[in-house]
Design an enzyme around this catalytic site. Sequence first.
Site, PDB file in Angstrom:
ATOM      1  CE1 TYR A 154      26.778 164.223  75.949  1.00 56.56           C
ATOM      2  CE2 TYR A 154      25.139 165.935  76.336  1.00 56.56           C
ATOM      3  CZ  TYR A 154      25.457 164.650  75.949  1.00 56.56           C
ATOM      4  OH  TYR A 154      24.460 163.786  75.543  1.00 56.56           O
ATOM      5  CD  GLU A 242      25.773 161.227  73.767  1.00 58.46           C
ATOM      6  OE1 GLU A 242      25.542 161.400  74.974  1.00 58.46           O
ATOM      7  OE2 GLU A 242      25.817 160.098  73.230  1.00 58.46           O
TER       8      GLU A 242
END
Length: 442
Positions: A154, A242
């Site tokens: 991530y 993101e």
Amino acid sequence: MASPMASQAGTALRDLALLRASLLARRSPAVQLAPRRWLNLQEYQSKKLMADHGVTVQRFFVADTANDALEAAKRLNATEIVLKAQILAGGRGKGVFSSGLKGGVHLTKDPKVVGELAEQMIGYNLTTKQTPKGGVKVQKVMVAEALDISRETYFAILMDRACNGPVLVGSPQGGVDIEEVAAKSPELIFKEEIDIFEGVKDLQAQRLAENLGFKGPLQQQAADQIKKLYNLFLKIDATQVEVNPFGETPEGQVVCFDAKINFDDNAEFRQKEIFAMDDKSENEPIENEAAHYDLKYIGLDGNIACFVNGAGLAMATCDIISLNGGKPANFLDLGGGVKEAQVYQAFKLLTADPKGINAKDVSQVEAILVNIFGGIVNCAIIANGITKACRELELKVPLVVRLEGTNVHEAKRILTESGLPITAASDLEDAAKKAVASVTKK
């Protein structure tokens, strides 16, 4: 024990989760807040933005006919192809088309199958858990190279008030709900604070890549991608980039497989090309109508419309209506530089024939509560707009008005001398009680 830096990073991510959920969390169970997307980009548009800035994404084409999809699949010349319906709602993979086809995401090795599937996607409505009941019509599909992912991480770039600027946040655990990782395993969250003047330093990019678990040549690749993503973040005036998953392939590539980009609306004047891509086709028509007059509309499920200036005041108004036994139907946010004509248009939207706007929320309105705190806003302008709207639109529902701030005495005089059936309120709680009571009487 988690390091101080990991704890801070976990806090940043938990703050992000709170930000995402804040509007919903503040509502009582009776009040459902409709999702609001200020700038809507389809997946292929976000991927193109990243590719244009040197970020590694899957090779892809966009098609708006089945034949174009077939030709795109042939041009890709890929071992495996993924076909994705392009709508803004999530849950596409488990969605159902009005054509009968199940799933908005399909994998195949045969280009001919891509054409056949696209035939059942384009022009048909796709219903998912996040779409309206009837689904959303699919206008385009993305035909992309399917890549295997050997490991998922991530990565995100966020604006963090505590750091007075952007931060890089990453975790070796990707492809899952990152807020859950932050809550259960804060030691797996890593954070790098960025000096806005110096940008991302090589050492910071390398360190984060290492913390994400990239090894050997992949570590340098990941560091380069991190710097390119930061460059994208700055160039497009983003408030958040993101990437989840930020992954690696068995062939030794670091790829941004999926990304969410949030933009700073205040930068629209210098990001005209990006904002021109805004896809409003899935918005409620009344939202688009409100935006035309620089008003922000949010639909709720009650019967008392809220007419306010500022999102914070709007949430407080909705809360106090709920606390007094009422249910907000929607609210219109006037913003700061409001003009009399905008006030008139706001009332017109709230009182219009729902058939004319195609907006279900309008028909629910049984009372209107105006709650204005005039700092930048001149209360007299609001008052003039209210009286004009009441006369010309022949308002048929109770109207409760609470004004405070700049030029409030003149505003109150205008309302009092208008002779119109307007109920004045001394403060916010008084306004909420009167609005709720007016509906109860009906």
